[in-house]
Design an enzyme around this catalytic site. Sequence first.
Site, short mmCIF file in Angstrom:
data_model
loop_
_atom_site.label_atom_id
_atom_site.label_comp_id
_atom_site.label_asym_id
_atom_site.label_seq_id
_atom_site.Cartn_x
_atom_site.Cartn_y
_atom_site.Cartn_z
N CYS A 1 -13.37 -68.97 54.04
CA CYS A 1 -13.15 -67.55 53.80
C CYS A 1 -12.96 -67.23 52.33
O CYS A 1 -12.96 -66.06 51.94
CB CYS A 1 -11.90 -67.09 54.56
SG CYS A 1 -10.45 -68.01 54.03
N CYS B 1 -5.57 -70.58 58.24
CA CYS B 1 -4.68 -70.00 57.22
C CYS B 1 -3.41 -70.84 57.12
O CYS B 1 -2.87 -71.04 56.03
CB CYS B 1 -4.33 -68.56 57.56
SG CYS B 1 -5.71 -67.58 58.16
FE1 FES Z 1 -8.92 -67.65 55.47
FE2 FES Z 1 -6.75 -66.49 56.30
S1 FES Z 1 -8.79 -65.89 56.72
S2 FES Z 1 -6.90 -68.07 54.88
#
Ligand code: FES
Length: 127
Positions: A37, A106
């Site tokens: 991400c 995360c």
């Molecule tokens: Fe990647 Fe939260 S969406 S760290």
Amino acid sequence: MAYSDKVLDHYENPRNVGSFDKKATDVGTGLVGAPACGDVLQLQIKVNDSGIIEDACFKTYGCGSAIASSSLISEWVKGKSLDEAAAIKNSEIAEELELPPVKVHCSILAEDAIKAAIADYKEKNGK
Ligand code: FES
């Protein structure tokens, strides 16, 4: 997707946001990124002479769960020895924050940041 109240609380009132002097010998810095991400998380620990984490702070450029995970671990590591802090698992973070499966990475980022901060501190101090 619904965030849990705990995530929202940490997201809205993050604990221990900030940074310490990276060059200080009693500070360990862990900077990690999630390739999936692009979120980036920095956790810093301040360790006293007895090897206890006295203080911690973080800066996170990322999603709400990453911010909440950072905020949570900055509280959790305080008062712990390096070994105790290193034993914190992402599953404990995910459980505490009730993260949904798509947000588990995360919490992995947060666990990685703790380990990286400890490794940095140890390397600096020749341990
Ligand atoms: Fe990647 Fe939260 S969406 S760290």
